[in-house]
Design an enzyme around this catalytic site. Structure first.
Site, PDB file in Angstrom:
ATOM      1  N   GLY B 141       0.813  -1.220   0.000  1.00 18.82           N
ATOM      2  CA  GLY B 141       0.000   0.000   0.000  1.00 18.82           C
ATOM      3  C   GLY B 141       0.838   1.258   0.000  1.00 18.82           C
ATOM      4  N   ALA B 145       7.398   6.061   4.678  1.00 15.18           N
ATOM      5  CA  ALA B 145       7.657   5.774   6.088  1.00 15.18           C
ATOM      6  C   ALA B 145       7.582   7.026   6.956  1.00 15.18           C
ATOM      7  CB  ALA B 145       9.016   5.101   6.226  1.00 15.18           C
ATOM      8  N   LYS B 196       5.408  -1.925  -8.742  1.00 14.80           N
ATOM      9  CA  LYS B 196       5.099  -0.480  -8.756  1.00 14.80           C
ATOM     10  C   LYS B 196       6.380   0.338  -8.818  1.00 14.80           C
ATOM     11  CE  LYS B 196       6.038   0.052  -4.226  1.00 14.80           C
ATOM     12  NZ  LYS B 196       7.232   0.686  -3.684  1.00 14.80           N
ATOM     13  N   ASN B 266      13.096   5.725  -7.474  1.00 13.36           N
ATOM     14  CA  ASN B 266      12.599   5.232  -8.764  1.00 13.36           C
ATOM     15  C   ASN B 266      12.052   6.386  -9.605  1.00 13.36           C
ATOM     16  OD1 ASN B 266      12.751   2.143  -8.506  1.00 13.36           O
ATOM     17  ND2 ASN B 266      11.854   2.771  -6.569  1.00 13.36           N
ATOM     18  N   GLU B 293      15.300   0.173  -6.721  1.00  5.85           N
ATOM     19  CA  GLU B 293      14.782  -1.195  -6.775  1.00  5.85           C
ATOM     20  C   GLU B 293      14.129  -1.538  -8.107  1.00  5.85           C
ATOM     21  OE1 GLU B 293      12.569  -0.871  -3.078  1.00  5.85           O
ATOM     22  OE2 GLU B 293      13.901  -2.340  -2.158  1.00  5.85           O
TER      23      GLU B 293
END
Lengths: 345, 345
Positions: B141, B145, B196, B266, B293
């Site tokens: 979701g 953080a 994602k 990203n 990532e």
């Protein structure tokens, strides 16, 4: 090559003339009584639509509606209705007066029609009102008119119960910069096209409402959570309006919601709400004289989404986000939403 | 009140301690060998995690992993693995060494595991590697953080094949600012959580690549079209990885994609690609020393999405957007995508 008649020379009607003409079709672009200045501007050599600032391709013939004759409709392979929602009744009258042979008619006009207890889309309400319409085609998807008119990559969806008709029209219209999908869910596309304006008010409000208290600036979790909740509730409402859930999770739903949150009048109203201001405050200040379509949708939905109890929020079971937007609009009250009601408990 | 053991005191592991402690639970927050400075900072009176700048609630006990004993696991109702993907093997070793009674273990770590011909998620690869793990819970979701640690409204989804386990954990964790949904599609949540990042590279590239040539500034149709195409392809990939399509259209998919496009590594790589630069150029300049990532996911996908022909784009049938991202990464080439291949024709 075909002839395409576009009724309404606002930004969206005019923008659709660009891919049509780029594909070599003859486009008759017909201004309404609101479009006189735009038609006059476009008829001058090198003329441009005042709000699009993109020159029209050769092959677009701009005329005033007073010049419109049944023969113009007769020559057209497809008719496009490009008026805004307050003009839909006028457009229906034109079709009844001038359309003599049944034709497919595509609509960029979006809205929900409230009729005592019922709420319907134009896909349901318009066809019975037009004597000689053959197929209703709904056009949806993330398309800002001036970006399309400037040939920026744009994706849209053409919806018709008879997908062969939608496909034929899409083949006429698709270009290297205008990518078209086709669906049979015209009701769903029309439902989402109206609902995304409404939900964009709320998502934009979340962008403004929650700031990073320590570092300043915008936050992203509340907006993304709201965007996701909008998609969920749009899917459920789409289904209840007679469309399909998956239509809300494609171009006419999340795609168009994404573009609408990025700017425009619904988004500006949302930012005002996010600042703790009310709809009436925004409509008498930065939005004075503007039509904010999501407000009409909020009012239409307020009677239609059943209240779970006589109390206030979350009174509309299953629609915590829609309820927050409806309450802000109908009560002219501050917008209150913090993702409450979106989890399991 | 329960005891919750969080292994990994990076930003996400530490942020999850906040709702847990706000609900009155005892949280043992265990730093890895990478977290020494953060643990030391948090152990000081009024200490904060250097990247979160939010004070930890009482009830959070930060320790170094050298202090970790089997008894700590024994006392915990739930274990959370909060390491980043390069640390997953280390975390599995800790679980095998120290977890003596089978427990439910929740993972915020995301990635796809490539194993010769197969591509799997941690939901599939981790449980067989841990001797005494009981239930795998995936956390997905739209959750940045530091926004969660600062108690901004955040929605997430807890996924476990046994939804009763996910529900029990969600009841321990949900607060007024942390809203939790539950699903049984752990594989789908894990797949989307990795995908994602990958798709955010492409959507962010579209934001930068297409500008309004007449007025300057960003455009919205190309980005919204790309966001929608990302959702479509994510749903298909999620399905092929063993998850469900609808998981991609909820918090772990479009919700998390929305937040990820808004910022982060990203997204920054995507903006570099949108400027016409290459991955290697960005990784040796503004992203030097960073882990992106989505690059790993692009490489994992490049062998796994079948090529439709020996030629280049659109060589991966049905995945025009994923193909464009994969090609930019694996060929270190300029990013080329203009919504081509997303329509019907």
């Amino acid at each position: 090559m075909a002839r395409i008649l576009i009724l309404g020379a606002g930004v969206m009607g005019t923008a659709l003339a660009v891919p049509a003409a780029d594909n070599g079709h003859d486009v008759l672009l017909v201004g309404t009584h609101l479009d006189g200045a735009a038609i006059a501007a476009m008829r001058r050599p090198g003329g441009v639509h005042p709000k699009l600032d993109a020159p029209l391709p050769a092959g677009v013939d701009p005329i005033d509606f007073q010049e419109l004759r049944p023969a113009h409709f007769e020559e057209a392979a497809f008719v496009v209705i490009g008026v805004s929602s307050p003009g839909i009744a006028w457009a229906v009258t034109q079709l009844n007066d001038l359309l003599e042979t049944p034709k497919p008619v595509a609509f960029v006009t979006k809205g929900l029609v409230r009729d005592s207890e019922n709420l319907t889309t134009y896909a349901q309400s318009v066809p019975p009102a037009v004597g000689r319409m053959r197929d209703f085609i709904g056009i949806g998807g993330p398309c800002i008119a001036r970006e399309l008119a400037n040939r920026l990559p744009t994706a849209s969806v053409y919806a018709c119960a008879d997908t062969k008709v939608a496909t034929t029209f899409a083949r006429l219209m698709q270009t290297t910069y205008y990518r078209l999908a086709v669906t049979d869910d015209a009701t769903g596309v029309e439902a989402c096209a109206a609902l995304k304006n409404f939900f964009a008010i709320g998502v934009s409000a979340m962008q403004t409402r929650f700031i990073d208290a320590r570092r300043g600036g915008a936050t992203r979790n509340p907006t993304a959570g709201a965007f996701n909740q909008a998609a969920r509730e749009m899917a459920t409402l789409c289904d209840r309006l007679g469309g399909r859930r998956d239509t809300a999770f494609d171009l006419a739903g999340i795609g168009d919601l994404h573009v609408t949150v990025g700017g425009g009048r619904n988004s500006r109203l949302g930012h005002a709400l996010g600042q703790g201001r009310t709809v009436s405050a925004a409509m008498s200040a930065e939005l004075v004289g503007e039509t904010v379509e999501g407000i009409d949708t909020a009012q239409a939905l307020s009677a239609w989404i059943p209240a779970a109890s006589a109390g206030k929020a979350p009174q509309r079971q299953g629609f915590p986000f829609a309820s927050a937007i409806i309450d802000a609009v109908t009560d002219d009250a501050p917008f209150r939403f913090d993702l409450s009601g979106t989890g399991l408990f």
